[in-house]
Design a protein around this motif. Structure first.
Motif, mmCIF file in Angstrom:
data_model
loop_
_atom_site.group_PDB
_atom_site.id
_atom_site.type_symbol
_atom_site.label_atom_id
_atom_site.label_comp_id
_atom_site.label_asym_id
_atom_site.label_seq_id
_atom_site.Cartn_x
_atom_site.Cartn_y
_atom_site.Cartn_z
ATOM 1 N N VAL A 184 8.744 -8.804 -1.815
ATOM 2 C CA VAL A 184 7.407 -8.213 -1.925
ATOM 3 C C VAL A 184 7.112 -7.370 -0.686
ATOM 4 O O VAL A 184 6.538 -6.278 -0.774
ATOM 5 C CB VAL A 184 6.355 -9.337 -2.072
ATOM 6 N N GLN A 185 7.517 -7.890 0.463
ATOM 7 C CA GLN A 185 7.305 -7.150 1.709
ATOM 8 C C GLN A 185 7.950 -5.775 1.637
ATOM 9 O O GLN A 185 7.352 -4.772 2.012
ATOM 10 C CB GLN A 185 7.894 -7.944 2.881
ATOM 11 N N LYS A 186 9.171 -5.740 1.138
ATOM 12 C CA LYS A 186 9.882 -4.463 1.066
ATOM 13 C C LYS A 186 9.124 -3.471 0.186
ATOM 14 O O LYS A 186 8.958 -2.304 0.539
ATOM 15 C CB LYS A 186 11.291 -4.680 0.512
ATOM 16 N N ARG A 187 8.603 -3.976 -0.933
ATOM 17 C CA ARG A 187 7.848 -3.107 -1.833
ATOM 18 C C ARG A 187 6.641 -2.502 -1.144
ATOM 19 O O ARG A 187 6.345 -1.324 -1.297
ATOM 20 C CB ARG A 187 7.361 -3.923 -3.008
ATOM 21 N N ILE A 188 5.935 -3.346 -0.395
ATOM 22 C CA ILE A 188 4.718 -2.866 0.262
ATOM 23 C C ILE A 188 5.062 -1.881 1.376
ATOM 24 O O ILE A 188 4.391 -0.863 1.543
ATOM 25 C CB ILE A 188 3.887 -4.055 0.783
ATOM 26 N N LEU A 189 6.130 -2.156 2.101
ATOM 27 C CA LEU A 189 6.514 -1.236 3.168
ATOM 28 C C LEU A 189 6.908 0.123 2.590
ATOM 29 O O LEU A 189 6.526 1.172 3.111
ATOM 30 C CB LEU A 189 7.661 -1.823 3.990
ATOM 31 N N LEU A 190 7.650 0.093 1.483
ATOM 32 C CA LEU A 190 8.025 1.364 0.850
ATOM 33 C C LEU A 190 6.783 2.107 0.365
ATOM 34 O O LEU A 190 6.684 3.328 0.505
ATOM 35 C CB LEU A 190 8.979 1.120 -0.328
ATOM 36 N N MET A 191 5.833 1.339 -0.150
ATOM 37 C CA MET A 191 4.586 1.932 -0.615
ATOM 38 C C MET A 191 3.841 2.598 0.547
ATOM 39 O O MET A 191 3.325 3.716 0.407
ATOM 40 C CB MET A 191 3.743 0.814 -1.232
ATOM 41 N N LEU A 192 3.800 1.920 1.686
ATOM 42 C CA LEU A 192 3.107 2.479 2.852
ATOM 43 C C LEU A 192 3.763 3.783 3.314
ATOM 44 O O LEU A 192 3.091 4.763 3.615
ATOM 45 C CB LEU A 192 3.094 1.467 4.003
ATOM 46 N N VAL A 193 5.091 3.777 3.356
ATOM 47 C CA VAL A 193 5.795 4.986 3.794
ATOM 48 C C VAL A 193 5.558 6.123 2.809
ATOM 49 O O VAL A 193 5.288 7.263 3.201
ATOM 50 C CB VAL A 193 7.314 4.723 3.940
ATOM 51 N N GLU A 194 5.616 5.780 1.525
ATOM 52 C CA GLU A 194 5.449 6.808 0.516
ATOM 53 C C GLU A 194 4.055 7.446 0.618
ATOM 54 O O GLU A 194 3.920 8.673 0.584
ATOM 55 C CB GLU A 194 5.657 6.203 -0.870
ATOM 56 N N ILE A 195 3.044 6.598 0.771
ATOM 57 C CA ILE A 195 1.674 7.108 0.887
ATOM 58 C C ILE A 195 1.529 7.979 2.126
ATOM 59 O O ILE A 195 0.964 9.078 2.077
ATOM 60 C CB ILE A 195 0.670 5.933 0.936
ATOM 61 N N GLN A 196 2.087 7.501 3.232
ATOM 62 C CA GLN A 196 1.955 8.270 4.472
ATOM 63 C C GLN A 196 2.614 9.636 4.331
ATOM 64 O O GLN A 196 2.049 10.659 4.709
ATOM 65 C CB GLN A 196 2.564 7.477 5.640
ATOM 66 N N ARG A 197 3.818 9.659 3.756
ATOM 67 C CA ARG A 197 4.513 10.936 3.647
ATOM 68 C C ARG A 197 3.816 11.852 2.643
ATOM 69 O O ARG A 197 3.794 13.066 2.803
ATOM 70 C CB ARG A 197 5.980 10.728 3.251
ATOM 71 N N ARG A 198 3.218 11.239 1.629
ATOM 72 C CA ARG A 198 2.548 12.051 0.617
ATOM 73 C C ARG A 198 1.268 12.672 1.186
ATOM 74 O O ARG A 198 0.987 13.840 0.987
ATOM 75 C CB ARG A 198 2.210 11.184 -0.604
ATOM 76 N N LEU A 199 0.491 11.839 1.917
ATOM 77 C CA LEU A 199 -0.775 12.343 2.471
ATOM 78 C C LEU A 199 -0.558 13.131 3.755
ATOM 79 O O LEU A 199 -1.444 13.867 4.187
ATOM 80 C CB LEU A 199 -1.736 11.175 2.757
ATOM 81 N N GLY A 200 0.582 12.932 4.387
ATOM 82 C CA GLY A 200 0.822 13.585 5.670
ATOM 83 C C GLY A 200 -0.146 13.107 6.736
ATOM 84 O O GLY A 200 -0.480 13.836 7.667
ATOM 85 N N ASN A 201 -0.611 11.859 6.583
ATOM 86 C CA ASN A 201 -1.554 11.332 7.575
ATOM 87 C C ASN A 201 -0.818 10.435 8.576
ATOM 88 O O ASN A 201 0.404 10.526 8.701
ATOM 89 C CB ASN A 201 -2.705 10.598 6.872
#
Lengths: 271, 283
Positions: A184-201
């Motif tokens: 589950v941790q891995k899923r959430i970490l991937l989600m965080l990276v994906e969101i960050q790269r998508r938003l560029g924030n």
């Protein structure tokens, strides 16, 4: 984007207990910053101050924290509250303690949105939320659940989704996966990276787990006993840790696949 | 006669009822037909699983805190559960098997000096009689974890760090000189940099005192480092077991492989991260 200048933070007034002692750091745009350190190192206190959450006796004794968000004049951390859930959002560790157990997820989600986002038809907002969640691989049915009906991992993913829905310039995540299983941790970490790269924030991730930092952080900030002892690009710090504490931290990791204590490796490395 | 195995579990099952009021509801097996042996010679055997896998229920059955629905546990050849006349009596059970739990701050009261617990353990388990002898036993146990009576005496839990307090719970478990320690997530509350020091204490105790460990954890790295045997638990069943190298370096089960792939390792980045990051370069 965030400038932390020689900041001393602590709790209480008469008996001031120092938690962060003269820390300085900068957090830039479009990056993932990992803050590492053990419990008591002051990393959570510093995050709370950056977030401008001065409830429960947290005090800024000296120094300055300034935030410069795009299209906005620089503000001091004491005014940060005004930008909550617009420019900055926060993902805490214990999802059960921040979600209201008596309210369905969608209601508290929409209630928590800033005014300008809450305007208009509730159903339209809901549809928008559903699309957003689906984009993050989350089933929209979570919106109709009470928090206890979701697993810990699902609740945490919902929190990450809420935090990013408003499209903030900065997301602070304080130990967002600490109580969770590795899958589950891995899923959430991937989600965080994906969101960050998508938003560029910018994502600031606090964790005591160096493995987590190695996986996702672009840059690392190492804290020890209330001080920032080392900062630098993640790969550089892991390859060549300069501060004695960082060396110890990296040296004490048990490694899967190399069945030996790295303590001996450290001893060999220092002449 | 050869020495009996420290532990033998056969067909161990524990059902819990889920929902459905007084008579309805379905039962589900938290632990499902587990068979597991700990040999006579000292060893560390890990049970690795995610939350909900049943590993804590298994530990609680080993500690006689939960009764199995079916199956049997034998400690040194004698049944742990069952009729009072047949099973091991409480006193010898508690002398032979000692627990270490996850949160040392919950294991001791905040209102009593920590040393009182250690002394009470020595007295209650009849390890020693008289204040002098009790203190000698407590000091002996504390020295095994790198502390001493003098360093602990008079202090309350808040005066210790989490790592120190967990070492004190290890010392408490050592007082009756048990044959087996059941440690349920003993290092998951402890900071990363101190985890290894506690894990190394377990190793030393096994070698020097001949005590066996059932090490229950979700942390694959410490299990890999510490164990002689590893068993992977999923949905109440042990799906795979063997030496750490056999099980973790070369898993036979897809589930074990998935676990291994999800461990955030240093110097081995997930390909998904590289892909996500390659798609956009930070400013």
């Amino acid at each position: 984007m965030i400038e932390v200048d020689n900041v001393t933070l602590g709790y209480g007034s008469r008996n001031f207990i120092t938690a962060v002692d003269g820390a300085s750091m900068t957090i830039g745009r479009n990056e993932i910053v990992g803050v590492a350190g053990e419990s008591g190192s002051g990393k959570s206190t510093l995050m709370r101050a950056i977030y401008g959450d001065f409830s429960t006796g947290l005090r800024l004794r000296s120094g300055r924290i300034t935030a410069t968000f795009p299209d906005r004049a620089p503000i001091d951390c004491s005014e940060m509250r005004k930008t909550w859930w617009q420019d900055i959002s926060y993902v805490p560790q214990g999802s059960m303690s921040v979600l209201n157990p008596l309210m369905k997820v969608h209601k508290q989600l929409i209630d928590g949105l800033p005014k300008h986002k809450r305007k208009g038809d509730r159903r339209a907002i809901r549809r928008d939320l559903e699309t957003f969640l689906a984009g993050l691989d989350l089933d929209p049915s979570v919106l109709d659940a009470y928090p206890h009906q979701l697993s810990g991992g699902m609740r945490q993913r919902v929190l990450v989704a809420i935090a990013s829905y408003v499209g903030p310039h900065l997301i602070l995540a304080d130990e967002p996966t600490t109580a969770l299983d590795v899958v589950v941790q891995k899923r959430i970490l991937l989600m965080l990276v994906e969101i960050q790269r998508r938003l560029g924030n910018t994502l600031v991730l606090v964790s005591h787990d160096l493995g987590v930092h190695y996986q996702i952080a672009d840059r690392l900030i190492i804290m020890f006993k209330g001080e920032v002892v080392e900062t630098g690009p993640t790969d550089e710090i892991f390859a060549n840790p300069k501060h004695e504490y960082t060396q110890r931290l990296i040296g004490s990791l048990p490694r899967l696949g190399t069945r030996k204590s790295t303590v001996t490796a450290l001893r060999r490395a220092t002449p | 006669m050869t020495e009996p195995n420290v532990l033998e579990m056969t067909g161990l099952t524990r059902l819990f009822r889920k929902g459905g009021g007084l008579f309805g509801g379905k039962s589900f097996a938290a632990v499902d037909d587990v068979t597991f042996t700990l040999p006579a010679e000292p060893c560390v055997s890990s049970i690795v699983g995610e939350s909900g896998s049943g590993k804590t229920t298994l530990a609680r059955m080993l500690l006689r805190l939960v009764t199995p629905t079916s199956g049997e546990i034998r400690l040194l050849g004698r049944p742990v559960h069952g009729q009072k006349t047949e099973r091991i009596d409480d006193m010898s059970f508690r002398r032979q098997v000692q627990p270490i739990f996850q949160n040392p701050f919950e294991a001791f009261s905040a209102y009593l000096p920590v040393i009182d617990y250690l002394r009470a353990t020595a007295r209650n388990l009849e390890v020693a009689e008289g204040a002098r002898a009790v203190d000698a036993e407590v000091d002996r146990a504390l020295r095994m974890v790198g502390l001493s009576l003098a360093r602990v005496e008079g202090k309350f839990i808040r005066q210790f760090s989490g790592g120190e307090l967990q070492r004190i719970s290890v010392a408490r478990a050592l007082i009756p000189r048990p044959r087996l320690i059941v440690a349920d997530e003993p290092v998951s509350m402890v900071d990363a940099s101190l985890r290894m020091s506690i894990v190394n204490i377990f190793k030393r105790i096994k070698d020097e005192e001949g005590i066996s460990f059932v090490y229950i954890t979700h942390d694959l790295s410490t299990a890999y480092y510490l164990s002689d045997r590893v068993s992977i638990m999923n949905k109440g069943r042990i799906i795979e077991s063997g030496t750490p190298a056999d099980v973790l370096d070369d898993p036979a089960e897809a589930y074990t492989q998935e676990l291994m792939n999800a461990v955030p390792r240093v110097n081995d980045r997930w390909p998904e991260i590289d892909r996500l990051k390659a798609a956009s370069v930070p400013a």
